[in-house]
Design an enzyme around this catalytic site. Structure first.
Site, short mmCIF file in Angstrom:
data_model
loop_
_atom_site.label_atom_id
_atom_site.label_comp_id
_atom_site.label_asym_id
_atom_site.label_seq_id
_atom_site.Cartn_x
_atom_site.Cartn_y
_atom_site.Cartn_z
N GLY A 11 0.82 -1.18 -0.08
CA GLY A 11 -0.02 -0.16 -0.02
C GLY A 11 0.84 1.40 -0.11
O GLY A 11 2.06 1.30 -0.59
N GLN A 12 0.37 2.29 0.45
CA GLN A 12 1.12 3.63 0.61
C GLN A 12 2.45 3.51 1.30
O GLN A 12 3.49 3.92 0.86
CB GLN A 12 0.06 4.50 1.24
CG GLN A 12 -0.93 4.96 0.31
CD GLN A 12 -0.89 5.88 -0.71
OE1 GLN A 12 0.30 5.73 -1.76
NE2 GLN A 12 -1.63 6.76 -1.36
N ASP A 33 2.38 -8.48 -1.79
CA ASP A 33 0.70 -8.20 -1.62
C ASP A 33 0.06 -9.08 -1.94
O ASP A 33 0.22 -9.80 -3.14
CB ASP A 33 0.46 -6.82 -2.30
CG ASP A 33 -0.47 -6.18 -1.50
OD1 ASP A 33 -0.39 -4.98 -0.69
OD2 ASP A 33 -1.80 -6.59 -1.51
N ASN A 120 -1.28 -1.14 12.50
CA ASN A 120 -1.96 -0.98 13.76
C ASN A 120 -2.95 -1.83 14.27
O ASN A 120 -3.48 -2.61 13.34
CB ASN A 120 -2.56 0.55 13.61
CG ASN A 120 -1.51 1.50 14.04
OD1 ASN A 120 -0.66 1.66 14.78
ND2 ASN A 120 -1.44 2.82 13.10
N ARG A 151 6.96 13.44 15.22
CA ARG A 151 6.00 14.36 15.14
C ARG A 151 6.01 15.46 16.20
O ARG A 151 5.90 16.55 15.90
CB ARG A 151 4.58 13.45 15.19
CG ARG A 151 4.20 12.86 14.14
CD ARG A 151 2.87 11.88 14.33
NE ARG A 151 2.44 11.39 12.93
CZ ARG A 151 1.69 10.27 12.86
NH1 ARG A 151 1.33 9.66 13.92
NH2 ARG A 151 1.25 9.95 11.70
N HIS A 175 1.61 2.98 21.20
CA HIS A 175 1.36 4.10 20.07
C HIS A 175 -0.12 4.02 20.41
O HIS A 175 -0.80 3.32 19.73
CB HIS A 175 2.01 3.11 18.90
CG HIS A 175 1.72 3.87 17.70
ND1 HIS A 175 2.08 5.35 17.70
CD2 HIS A 175 1.17 3.82 16.48
CE1 HIS A 175 1.82 5.79 16.22
NE2 HIS A 175 1.23 4.94 15.75
#
Length: 319
Positions: A11-12, A33, A120, A151, A175
């Site tokens: 994916g991204q 994938d 996640n 961040r 997280h």
């Protein structure tokens, strides 16, 4: 012989990882994938940029675990990303099923790899991956702390108008909303952040807002993107871990690692500073935490434990 990195999930994040790894010439890249076309298409697209960017690595795409055999590093991003309004916990049921298949695939084809997990809800998925695969605990880590710290440092640099390179800080714990920004270890140009507060350069309220914004950093991006979640910063963070392992850099990085008594917790994965070298997680660095930080870290561990208990209810083989 050149090293081999397999990216599970094209994916991204997977695509961005492949691009960054190729630009750094860290290793040959296999994009895996279940949608083979996406993996093959991205690999081919990045490969076709090699004459322009002047890198020399092999990139390939596949949906067959055999092609990932004997990987040195495996980075897992497989799973569904969060959609607006979805909590990390909503993801749990869906992504546990996916991670179980991935664990089998890795165990059969690359049992000696260093495995970095980005899927996640991070801490629980890493724990599940380790239990499902049976791979050595120091070879399975989660990428979260580097991203959360990045961040936090970025938001501070924007607020204080200081270049990011001059700020040192990191984030510990799970997280998610229980992560712990280590204000006691935060320095700007060698000065403690508390001094900046005393001197009135940043208010305590503003600092609290930045900590809060860091906790919600992923959700803020999900809201903007509407379809999908963050991928540039998570990919950059994953590459830093892979590079420290492959080049034996022994960098101190905040990662979700297996605790065996450190910080007073056993048999749980949580974000702590670790040294990553060619043996995997070579050391867990134990910091002196303030009472406030200790309390917040314990709460963070508790929320990981609660979520792992929820995972055991979904799949009793994790118990």
């Amino acid at each position: 012989m050149r090293k081999k990195i397999t990216l599970i999930g094209a994916g991204q994040i997977g695509g961005t990882l492949a691009h960054l790894i190729a630009l750094k010439e860290l290793a040959d890249v296999v994009l895996f994938d279940v949608a083979a076309g996406i993996a093959k298409g991205k690999a081919l697209d990045i490969a076709q940029s090699s004459p322009v960017n002047g890198f020399n690595v092999n990139l390939s795409g596949t949906d067959n675990y055999e092609d990932t055999k004997n990987s040195d590093v495996i980075i897992i991003t497989a799973g569904v990303p969060r959609k607006p309004g979805m909590t990390r916990d909503d993801l749990l049921g869906i992504n546990l099923k996916i991670i179980k298949q991935v664990a089998q695939g890795i165990k059969n084809t690359s049992p000696n790899a260093f495995v970095i997990c980005i899927t996640n809800p991070l801490d629980v998925i890493v724990m599940a991956l380790q239990k499902y695969s049976g791979l050595s605990k120091n070879k399975i880590v989660g990428m979260a702390g580097i991203l959360d710290s990045s961040r936090f440092i970025y938001f501070l640099s924007q607020e204080l108008k200081v270049p990011v390179q001059k700020i040192k800080s990191f984030v510990l714990g799970g997280h998610g909303d229980s992560m712990v920004a280590m204000l006691g270890s935060t320095e700007i140009e060698g000065k403690k952040i508390q001094e900046f507060v005393k001197e009135g350069k940043i208010s305590k309220e503003k600092l609290d807002q930045i900590v809060e914004r860091t906790k919600k950093g992923g959700a803020e991006i999900v809201k903007f993107l509407e379809k999908g979640s963050a991928f540039y910063a998570p990919a950059a963070s994953g590459v830093e871990m892979a590079e420290s392992y492959l080049k034996d850099l022994k960098k101190q990085l905040p990662c979700a690692a297996h605790l065996n008594g450190e910080y007073g917790f056993k048999d749980i994965y949580a974000g702590v500073p670790v040294i990553i070298g060619n043996k995997g997680v070579e050391k867990i660095v134990e910091l002196n935490l303030s009472d406030e930080e200790k309390k917040n870290f314990s709460l963070s561990i508790k929320s990981v434990e609660d979520l792992f208990n929820a995972a055991k209810k979904i799949d009793s083989s994790l118990a």
